[in-house]
Write a protein that holds these residues in place. Structure first.
Motif, PDB file in Angstrom:
ATOM      1  N   PHE A  91       3.719   6.363   9.976  1.00 42.62           N
ATOM      2  CA  PHE A  91       2.960   7.570   9.616  1.00 42.62           C
ATOM      3  C   PHE A  91       3.648   8.819  10.168  1.00 42.62           C
ATOM      4  O   PHE A  91       3.741   9.848   9.489  1.00 42.62           O
ATOM      5  N   SER A 103       3.856   1.789   0.150  1.00 42.58           N
ATOM      6  CA  SER A 103       3.006   2.791   0.783  1.00 42.58           C
ATOM      7  C   SER A 103       3.788   3.967   1.347  1.00 42.58           C
ATOM      8  O   SER A 103       3.204   5.019   1.622  1.00 42.58           O
ATOM      9  N   TYR A 152      -9.077  -0.253  12.078  1.00 45.66           N
ATOM     10  CA  TYR A 152      -8.470  -1.480  12.606  1.00 45.66           C
ATOM     11  C   TYR A 152      -9.361  -2.090  13.688  1.00 45.66           C
ATOM     12  O   TYR A 152      -9.684  -3.286  13.655  1.00 45.66           O
ATOM     13  N   VAL A 171      -6.161   5.183   4.161  1.00 39.80           N
ATOM     14  CA  VAL A 171      -5.671   4.857   5.501  1.00 39.80           C
ATOM     15  C   VAL A 171      -6.620   3.877   6.196  1.00 39.80           C
ATOM     16  O   VAL A 171      -6.193   2.924   6.857  1.00 39.80           O
ATOM     17  N   GLU A 172      -7.920   4.103   6.041  1.00 41.54           N
ATOM     18  CA  GLU A 172      -8.905   3.199   6.641  1.00 41.54           C
ATOM     19  C   GLU A 172      -8.824   1.808   6.017  1.00 41.54           C
ATOM     20  O   GLU A 172      -8.941   0.794   6.723  1.00 41.54           O
ATOM     21  N   THR A 210      -4.769  -4.562   7.854  1.00 40.33           N
ATOM     22  CA  THR A 210      -3.917  -4.939   8.987  1.00 40.33           C
ATOM     23  C   THR A 210      -4.688  -5.830   9.948  1.00 40.33           C
ATOM     24  O   THR A 210      -4.185  -6.860  10.409  1.00 40.33           O
ATOM     25  N   ILE A 220       1.929   3.030  12.931  1.00 47.76           N
ATOM     26  CA  ILE A 220       1.678   4.389  13.418  1.00 47.76           C
ATOM     27  C   ILE A 220       2.971   5.201  13.446  1.00 47.76           C
ATOM     28  O   ILE A 220       2.995   6.377  13.056  1.00 47.76           O
ATOM     29  N   THR A 260      -3.766   8.811  12.230  1.00 49.00           N
ATOM     30  CA  THR A 260      -3.682   7.705  13.180  1.00 49.00           C
ATOM     31  C   THR A 260      -5.063   7.303  13.682  1.00 49.00           C
ATOM     32  O   THR A 260      -5.368   6.104  13.788  1.00 49.00           O
ATOM     33  N   TYR A 307      -6.820   5.314  10.987  1.00 47.14           N
ATOM     34  CA  TYR A 307      -6.226   3.973  10.884  1.00 47.14           C
ATOM     35  C   TYR A 307      -6.698   3.088  12.039  1.00 47.14           C
ATOM     36  O   TYR A 307      -7.144   1.950  11.837  1.00 47.14           O
ATOM     37  N   THR A 340       2.252   7.367   0.381  1.00 42.41           N
ATOM     38  CA  THR A 340       1.940   8.343   1.419  1.00 42.41           C
ATOM     39  C   THR A 340       2.690   9.643   1.182  1.00 42.41           C
ATOM     40  O   THR A 340       2.157  10.737   1.410  1.00 42.41           O
ATOM     41  N   LEU A 346      -6.118   0.461   4.809  1.00 41.00           N
ATOM     42  CA  LEU A 346      -4.906  -0.144   5.354  1.00 41.00           C
ATOM     43  C   LEU A 346      -5.156  -0.662   6.777  1.00 41.00           C
ATOM     44  O   LEU A 346      -4.689  -1.739   7.151  1.00 41.00           O
ATOM     45  N   GLY A 347      -5.896   0.099   7.577  1.00 42.78           N
ATOM     46  CA  GLY A 347      -6.248  -0.376   8.915  1.00 42.78           C
ATOM     47  C   GLY A 347      -7.065  -1.655   8.854  1.00 42.78           C
ATOM     48  O   GLY A 347      -6.845  -2.582   9.648  1.00 42.78           O
TER      49      GLY A 347
END
Length: 534
Positions: free
Chosen positions: A430, A256, A471, A286-287, A293, A427, A464, A467, A260, A289-290
């Motif tokens: 990023f 990533s 999350y 990104v969402e 996680t 974070i 951020t 993300y 990215t 990935l959140g």
């Protein structure tokens, strides 16, 4: 006869064993000769040896473990190294005897050849057994059958995991050694299973084995390479030592960090054209990935019984450990920053001044850990979570490399922390990605640094937020995991500060031009501290 870069005729030194190969562990004279003349020189050429830059005080063969293979024996030599400074280390060196007349010797990778050797009148080579197909086959077969190989003290125990299909019994004969430059050695079976042979050894089961096994077999988290088995040295009265891990081989487009970076290229070119914009598909990734996680953390929160994985509170012992760790880290980094202050550019010096002048505020912030009556839960976490540890398949993410922070002891890597420590790591990653792209690209060289910084800050905040929103939405009930939103923000800022301060050492020692990235990260947290220090 020539084997790649190994010219047999040019080899003048040779080891002549005085005992049969089956009695190699008892040939003290031969082992001493290898200690003094061979092993260190061979290891220095290997990517997995981390002690190249340090001067050794001693190198000793600590133990030889026997591994029966087809038509003979291989040995796993455990080497004990001491240095003129720093901690001692132990490394695994699997070896086989390969006679000159062996029919497949011409197909052996030239990296395998350690030294010339004569055994019972037959000349040949001592080779790294990772490149010996007999050893490769045996490793897979022993995991597949849950084998247990007796040693003088204890056993090498092989564990088969649920990710290893019962129909793949003959996969052992489809093994290749990938040409990877890494800190361990790797074998790939049938392009389906990936065996990681640990070179640097630690007393205790490697956290990566524990984490993958738990997430595969109990947590039910699918976005990882499934646990397929492990190889462990078990001895009475001594903590086990993980020798190897087998997992499913995963296929991805890129990690990533690269993905990215590709997304940031479009952002970069728009900035050059004085346009600010982020494509919608970037937010969607990104969402996702959140969400992944959070799903990982929910799986790690799911065990309420086992000592290794059940969630724990912020008790006095952990609070004391965390405060000592943070204050020691702050001491070291401020000292290092002051020693290197003259090397910094004008912008970095301004950021460094803010950091140094806020030392007392930061320490007061750390004191709040003990007086805030934290209700959050602590769990086992990834521990080294950043964009490089996440693979993008094109449609989804796979999380890899659960060994934990490389500079930490194995015991410390297993300490339970807030899951927000992983979140903070991502974070910060990023932040690194956007700053590295905008600060150091040739296309932005003529743009005012302050304008670049504003653009980087805007991108970072939007990404951020996306993300974190995904999350938190996936985590669900905040109060059950983090106590309250105030506590959640306190812990997130704490771990963002910890990560940024930690990064200072890496940049000052390796990339001083990048020092303003962690310093900017520290400044961003400093703006938040007044909320907690009042």
């Amino acid at each position: 006869m020539n084997l790649g870069n190994i010219d047999i005729a040019a080899q003048t030194s040779s080891l002549i064993l005085k005992r049969p190969w089956a009695e190699f562990p008892y040939d003290k004279e031969a082992l001493t000769w290898l200690e003094e003349n061979v092993f260190y020189n061979y290891m220095r050429k290997c990517r997995w040896f981390a002690g190249k830059a340090r001067m050794i005080k001693f190198l000793k063969v600590q133990q030889l473990l026997s591994i029966p293979v087809e038509d003979g024996l291989s040995y796993l030599i455990i080497l004990h190294l001491g240095y003129t400074y720093g901690d001692e280390e132990k490394y695994a060196m699997p070896v086989s005897f390969m006679p000159d007349d062996f029919e497949l010797i011409g197909h052996i990778n030239h990296k395998a050849f350690i030294t010339r050797i004569t055994v019972e009148g037959k000349s040949g080579w001592l080779i790294d057994a990772i490149y010996d197909f007999r050893f490769q086959v045996q490793l897979f077969d022993d995991i597949f059958t849950n084998a247990k190989t007796p040693q003088e003290k204890g056993y090498i125990v092989y564990h088969k995991g649920k990710g290893l299909a019962s129909t793949d019994e003959n996969m052992s004969y489809l093994c290749v050694v990938p040409d990877l430059e890494q800190s361990n050695s790797s074998l790939v079976y049938g392009n389906k299973y990936f065996f990681k042979f640990y070179r640097k050894l630690f007393r205790e089961v490697n956290p990566e084995v524990e984490m993958l096994q738990f997430l595969t077999e109990k947590g039910g988290f699918k976005n990882i390479p499934a646990y397929c088995g492990s190889m462990v040295l078990e001895r009475p009265g001594i903590p086990p030592v993980t020798l190897g891990l087998m997992m499913q081989k995963v296929v991805s487009k890129s990690d990533s960090w690269v993905s990215t970076g590709d997304d940031l290229n479009n952002f970069l070119f728009m900035i050059v054209d004085k346009v600010f914009g982020i494509n919608e598909d970037v937010f969607e990734k990104v969402e996702l990935l959140g969400k992944r996680t959070a799903e990982m953390h929910l799986a790690l929160l799911s065990d309420k019984k086992s000592k290794e994985f059940k969630p724990e509170p912020y008790d006095d012992t952990y609070i004391s450990h965390l405060q000592n760790h943070l204050n020691n880290l702050l001491d070291k980094r401020i000292k290092l920053l002051k020693e290197n202050y003259s090397r910094l550019d004008k912008n970095a010096k301004s950021l460094a001044d803010d950091f140094i002048n806020c030392e007392n505020n930061i320490r007061h912030f750390f004191e709040k850990i003990g007086s805030s009556h934290l209700k959050s839960q602590r769990i086992r976490i990834h521990g080294d979570y950043h964009l490089g540890q996440v693979l993008f398949t094109g449609t989804d993410y796979l999380i890899i490399d659960f060994e934990g922070e490389p500079e930490s002891a194995i015991t410390d890597r297993k300490i339970k922390h807030s899951p927000l420590k992983d979140v903070a790591g991502m974070i910060r990653s990023f932040h690194y990605a956007v700053c590295a792209k905008l600060y150091f690209s040739s296309e932005t060289r003529e743009i005012n640094p302050l304008k670049l910084q504003k653009s980087a800050d805007r991108w970072y905040k939007l990404i951020t937020d996306a993300y974190l929103d995904a999350y938190m939405q996936t985590m669900g009930d905040i109060s059950a995991i983090f106590g309250s939103r105030t506590e959640l923000n306190f812990l997130l800022q704490l771990h963002l500060l910890e990560k940024s301060v930690y990064e200072l050492g890496y940049e000052l020692n390796g990339r001083p031009d990048w020092i303003r990235i962690p310093l900017k990260g520290i400044q961003q947290v400093l703006f938040e501290l007044d909320k907690f220090n009042s």
